[in-house]
Enzyme design. Structure first.
Site, PDB file in Angstrom:
ATOM      1  N   HIS A 266       0.824  -1.216   0.000  1.00  0.00           N
ATOM      2  CA  HIS A 266       0.000   0.000   0.000  1.00  0.00           C
ATOM      3  C   HIS A 266       0.856   1.262   0.000  1.00  0.00           C
ATOM      4  CE1 HIS A 266      -3.731  -2.093   0.190  1.00  0.00           C
ATOM      5  NE2 HIS A 266      -3.394  -2.748   1.290  1.00  0.00           N
ATOM      6  N   HIS A 345      -5.319  23.060   5.075  1.00  0.00           N
ATOM      7  CA  HIS A 345      -5.926  24.384   5.211  1.00  0.00           C
ATOM      8  C   HIS A 345      -7.172  24.477   4.385  1.00  0.00           C
ATOM      9  CE1 HIS A 345      -6.187  28.838   5.158  1.00  0.00           C
ATOM     10  NE2 HIS A 345      -5.538  28.739   6.278  1.00  0.00           N
TER      11      HIS A 345
HETATM   12 ZN   LIG Z   1      -6.197  -5.996  -0.180  1.00  0.00          ZN
END
Ligand SMILES: [Zn+2]
Length: 440
Positions: A266, A345
């Site tokens: 990831h 922001h």
């Molecule tokens: Zn996965």
């Protein structure tokens, strides 16, 4: 015929199901809703007050530990990658993913339940054209853990992935063109797999209450443990491709390119998504169609950068569009949602910080000063800002016209400029700036 339709798509109707959240082990209901063109995919937390939504955009990425978490403000949604992969690969550009918990149901650990849901809701075509990111040059990200992701130009969206476990056990390779049909058949059924050593501590700490052999394959040494037999001999690499599709959906544009991934995770998927988003911002900034005056009439981006030392993300002028007199000029800056300052922001309510507008005014004023001095051998130091007023918020998508006029220059060393910023014919901010000059 192109394999992807050229128009945006959403869902024909609402569809939902209930399941178990991986981390809390609690019941969660998820419903997919249609959304208008250019809406993108947003998650909605129905269980929280005011039902906040979170844009499925890389700017909102929070953590990549084992799963992908996005958030805005204090609101989070965990493990978004499987539902995102299913929506994106099945061709859905616009949708609301409504949930009554902070995590979608884990299902069987694959994207199968979400593909079924998208089919139930049906995919319908909208009238707006799709936005693409077409890879032009080779781009790549590399991590210390050995992950390598390369994006190559290609007129299709393809992924070639090599996955390898500890000691290169379970090394698998697959190359596939991602279409709704190939995704549904070859990728969506591939389940999450975990290494026993990695999940043991989490199980001990009770951090994956909903985890079981029903929603993940557990690898312990050479043994593969799961409720049902492997669905593919190379199920692991297929799931890696599933995760890449889900994480790259955070780019928010259809990718035309070939992703070559070695041992992806990831974190590296997110790095590639971030790199693509940054490149897209750069392209958008130079693509604003506006006639560039030639000669002394104005300055294009390259000429601005020859004068100003500032660079992304601190260069606040895209172009100078006119020099009215020797002491007056107008610069332009297109503000996109990808500006780094919007990350903080303010999340969920992005407005351009006033100080960045003052910086933009200072940069346009220094271009005037340098042009007047006909030299870049001196550095202008910004000394003070008086009469600063912020009148209206500047929002993503606005084009700011930055007006600067030199009002006073005392000797060679001091100069004063009166500046204001205009958006849609209204003054949004103004300031009187003072500069001093030092030799480089
Ligand atoms: Zn996965």
């Amino acid at each position: 015929m192109p394999s992807t339709p050229e128009f945006q798509q959403t869902l024909g109707k609402v569809a939902g199901f209930t399941g178990t959240a991986l981390h809390t082990g609690e019941k969660v209901s998820l419903r997919l809703h249609p959304a208008p063109a250019d809406h993108g995919i947003k998650f909605k937390r129905k269980d929280l007050q005011d039902e906040p939504t979170i844009d499925a955009k890389i700017e909102n990425l929070k953590t990549v530990e084992r799963a992908t978490t996005i958030g805005e403000g204090s609101v989070r949604v965990h493990t978004v990658e499987h539902v995102l992969a299913a929506l994106w690969a099945m061709g859905v550009d616009n949708a609301i993913v409504e949930m009554d918990a902070n995590e979608p149901p884990i299902g069987d650990g694959s994207a199968q339940a979400y593909v079924d849901l998208v089919r139930k809701a049906a995919v319908v075509t909208q009238e707006e054209p799709r936005k693409f990111f077409a890879a032009r040059d080779t781009m790549h990200v590399e991590s210390k853990t050995g992950a390598l992701l390369v994006l190559l130009p290609d007129d299709k969206f393809r992924i070639s992935c090599t996955q390898a476990g500890p000691n290169n056990k379970f090394t698998q390779f697959l190359s596939i063109e991602v279409t709704p049909a190939t995704f549904e058949r070859e990728i969506a059924p591939a389940r999450t797999f975990v290494y026993y050593e990695d999940v043991k501590p989490l199980m001990d700490k009770n951090l994956i209450k909903g985890g079981s052999l029903e929603n993940a394959i557990v690898v312990r040494g050479d043994a593969v443990l799961s409720k049902e037999p492997l669905r593919f001999a190379d199920e692991f690499v297929r799931h890696k491709i599933l995760d890449i599709i889900g994480d790259l959906a955070l780019v928010g544009r259809r990718i035309r390119g070939h992703v070559v991934a070695v041992k992806p995770g990831h974190a590296s998927n997110a790095d590639l998504a971030r790199l693509i988003a940054r490149e897209q911002t750069r392209r958008s900034a130079v693509a604003v169609s506006r006639p560039i005056p030639t000669g002394d009439g104005g300055l294009d981006t390259d000429q601005v950068m020859q004068i100003l030392p500032h660079r992304f993300p601190f260069l606040m002028v895209d172009r100078i569009i006119s020099f009215d007199t020797e002491t007056k000029c107008v610069g332009v800056k297109t503000v996109t949602i990808n500006e780094p300052f919007f990350q903080g922001h303010f999340p969920g309510h992005p407005v351009m910080p006033g100080v960045m507008q003052v910086e933009a005014m200072a940069q346009v004023a220094s271009i005037l000063l340098f042009k007047l001095a006909k030299t870049t051998s001196r550095i202008g130091y910004f000394m003070s800002a008086d009469e600063v007023k912020f009148r209206k918020p500047v929002l993503p998508g606005d084009t700011i016209f930055i007006h600067a006029e030199l009002t006073k220059s005392r000797g060679e060393r001091l100069a004063k400029a009166k500046c204001h910023c205009v958006v849609n014919d209204a003054i949004v901010s103004e300031a009187e700036l003072m500069f001093t000059f030092l030799d480089k």
